[in-house]
Design a protein around this motif. Structure first.
Motif, mmCIF file in Angstrom:
data_model
loop_
_atom_site.group_PDB
_atom_site.id
_atom_site.type_symbol
_atom_site.label_atom_id
_atom_site.label_comp_id
_atom_site.label_asym_id
_atom_site.label_seq_id
_atom_site.Cartn_x
_atom_site.Cartn_y
_atom_site.Cartn_z
ATOM 1 N N VAL A 79 0.836 -1.201 0.000
ATOM 2 C CA VAL A 79 0.000 0.000 0.000
ATOM 3 C C VAL A 79 0.869 1.249 0.000
ATOM 4 O O VAL A 79 0.671 2.153 -0.811
ATOM 5 N N VAL A 80 1.856 1.289 0.885
ATOM 6 C CA VAL A 80 2.625 2.522 1.027
ATOM 7 C C VAL A 80 3.461 2.797 -0.216
ATOM 8 O O VAL A 80 3.524 3.944 -0.687
ATOM 9 N N ILE A 81 4.088 1.768 -0.800
ATOM 10 C CA ILE A 81 4.964 2.048 -1.939
ATOM 11 C C ILE A 81 4.154 2.334 -3.202
ATOM 12 O O ILE A 81 4.549 3.153 -4.038
ATOM 13 N N GLN A 82 2.982 1.693 -3.348
ATOM 14 C CA GLN A 82 2.143 2.015 -4.508
ATOM 15 C C GLN A 82 1.503 3.391 -4.355
ATOM 16 O O GLN A 82 1.307 4.101 -5.346
ATOM 17 N N MET B 132 12.873 1.772 -5.271
ATOM 18 C CA MET B 132 12.052 2.244 -4.158
ATOM 19 C C MET B 132 12.760 3.371 -3.406
ATOM 20 O O MET B 132 12.127 4.364 -3.008
ATOM 21 N N ALA B 133 14.079 3.251 -3.223
ATOM 22 C CA ALA B 133 14.837 4.317 -2.565
ATOM 23 C C ALA B 133 14.792 5.606 -3.389
ATOM 24 O O ALA B 133 14.604 6.705 -2.843
ATOM 25 N N ALA B 134 14.928 5.467 -4.720
ATOM 26 C CA ALA B 134 14.850 6.647 -5.591
ATOM 27 C C ALA B 134 13.470 7.288 -5.518
ATOM 28 O O ALA B 134 13.341 8.531 -5.480
ATOM 29 N N MET B 135 12.417 6.472 -5.475
ATOM 30 C CA MET B 135 11.053 6.995 -5.356
ATOM 31 C C MET B 135 10.868 7.744 -4.041
ATOM 32 O O MET B 135 10.222 8.796 -4.000
ATOM 33 N N ALA C 263 9.396 -0.202 4.035
ATOM 34 C CA ALA C 263 9.123 -1.111 2.915
ATOM 35 C C ALA C 263 10.376 -1.294 2.066
ATOM 36 O O ALA C 263 10.695 -2.416 1.630
ATOM 37 N N THR C 264 11.103 -0.195 1.837
ATOM 38 C CA THR C 264 12.347 -0.268 1.067
ATOM 39 C C THR C 264 13.365 -1.153 1.771
ATOM 40 O O THR C 264 14.049 -1.974 1.146
#
Length: 422
Positions: A58-61, A377-380, A406-407
């Motif tokens: 949920v959090v990363i999307q 994910m880190a870049a996002m 999450a990362t």
């Protein structure tokens, strides 16, 4: 005469779109194969991992959706604007490799499932599905295409039906959600990594960000970094859409694990490498109805996931080179975008004609996704906390902590995966 107010249910469904489609596409045929293997080999013992992965998904999307809606640009375009070019090129190259392999595995599974149902050549069925997906994605405008994808998500309910006809011991199945049945074995650790790798996939990040931009254009709205006063309702819609989409994805994944645990594992069938094998193995155990539902689900989810895989690659490539690309554009005005869709889909289909084992192909796709997921994910997370990109709408510190968590989990899973190769 005034128009009647839309019902509450209709208003609810009108808010679903990119998040719902992204979540449903997460349960693609290759993911079905992974979850089938998990259920067959470990029974209910890994059900707890879906409780763990749900908030991470949920959090990363949501981060991906926020990048698209707030900045008005996709992930690759934001990388191009704010970070070194080698990072952008590496990310897009790895995404293309992983997506093409994944497309090959998904199309191969669809072809094999249709051959199980109707007979004939699975290779020809695979090619047919590839061509059909390209024609639909190129031929329909965005509004019709998005509507079609929404309806395609209904195919996932077939797996809930399989669970209903399987003899699931619900007490044990539900207990396994909160009390892990941990096994200290390399195979168990690899299964945990496989679940995380199939639920948190880079192509889904690119797709959801890009679809938020498509929705913005469809409603003739401006990026929220320009109109922050309009952010409140939009951010609530994104959160609802993402929660529903990822919740739906998680429930479908659990249904597949429960169905295969109650049928295959309970009858000693523990070695499944593809979704088509899982469908075939169900026939003598659970009967022709469960077999047919499972096989039809593979085809339905493939029709949803293949365009998402090819589309995410097309968005990434066009953003990388700085040209326009959109599902709402006419093919002649977005040649590179549609050419990428066609080439990646047909390259994926062609992998099934050169003797590549689909199980091994998925293994290497997992390797590439493992290399890409945590750094991306880190870049996002850097983008979504960057005021130059997000304006006044940078991610809150609390949400950022969840995003970095999450990362971190994905980074640890990637390290475990590579240590297992040694």
């Amino acid at each position: 005469m005034d128009k009647p107010e839309p019902s509450r249910l209709r208003r609810f469904f009108s808010q679903l779109g990119p998040g719902l489609i992204t979540g449903a596409a997460d349960d693609d045929p290759s993911g079905i194969g992974t979850h089938s293997q998990v259920g067959a080999e470990f029974g209910y013992g890994l059900a707890w991992t879906f409780v763990l992965s749900f908030p991470l998904m949920v959090v990363i999307q949501e981060v991906a959706a926020l990048i698209g809606r707030v900045t008005g640009a996709g992930i690759a375009r934001n990388l191009r604007r704010h970070y070194p070019r080698p990072l952008l090129w590496s990310v897009v190259l790895l995404l293309l490799i992983a997506n093409i392999v994944n497309l090959g595995a998904d199309l191969g599974a669809m072809g094999a499932a249709l051959a199980l149902l109707l007979g004939g050549s699975s290779a020809l069925h695979t090619l047919m599905f590839g061509v059909v997906c390209v024609v639909i994605e190129v031929g329909l405008n965005y509004a019709r295409y998005a509507s079609l994808l929404k309806w395609t998500t209904l195919s996932l309910f077939s797996y809930f039906a399989v669970v209903m006809v399987a003899d699931v011991p619900w007490g044990r199945a539900l207990t396994a959600l909160v009390i892990p049945e941990i096994q200290w074995t390399p195979a168990y650790a690899m299964a945990v990594v496989a679940i995380l790798g199939t639920t948190i996939s880079p192509y889904l990040f690119f797709w959801q960000a890009a679809q938020e931009i498509e929705e913005q254009h469809r409603h003739h709205a401006k990026p929220l970094c320009i109109t922050p006063r309009e952010a409140g309702p939009e951010l609530k819609r994104i959160r609802l859409d993402t929660l529903v989409g990822m919740g739906f994805s998680t429930l479908v994944s659990l249904a597949i694990v429960y169905a295969t645990a109650a049928t295959l594992n309970a009858n000693g069938v523990t070695d499944i490498t593809t979704s088509a094998q899982a469908a075939e193995a169900l026939r003598p155990i659970a009967g022709p109805f469960a077999f047919a539902l499972f096989a039809l689900g593979i085809i339905g989810t493939g029709m949803l996931a293949v365009p998402v895989l090819a589309g995410s690659a097309a968005y990434a490539v066009t953003e990388m080179v700085g040209v326009a690309g959109s599902l709402d554009a006419k093919p002649l005005r977005a040649r590179l975008f549609y050419a990428t869709i066609a080439v990646t889909t047909l390259l994926g289909a062609s992998l099934n004609f050169i003797g590549i084992d689909p199980a091994k192909a998925l293994y290497w796709a997992a390797v590439v996704n493992g290399v890409l997921a945590a750094p991306l994910m880190a870049a996002m997370m850097l983008i979504v906390r960057n005021p130059l990109a997000m304006g006044r709408l940078t991610l809150s510190p609390g949400a950022a902590m969840l995003g970095w968590a999450a990362t971190g989990v994905m980074a640890v899973a990637t390290v475990v995966f590579f240590l297992s190769l040694i």
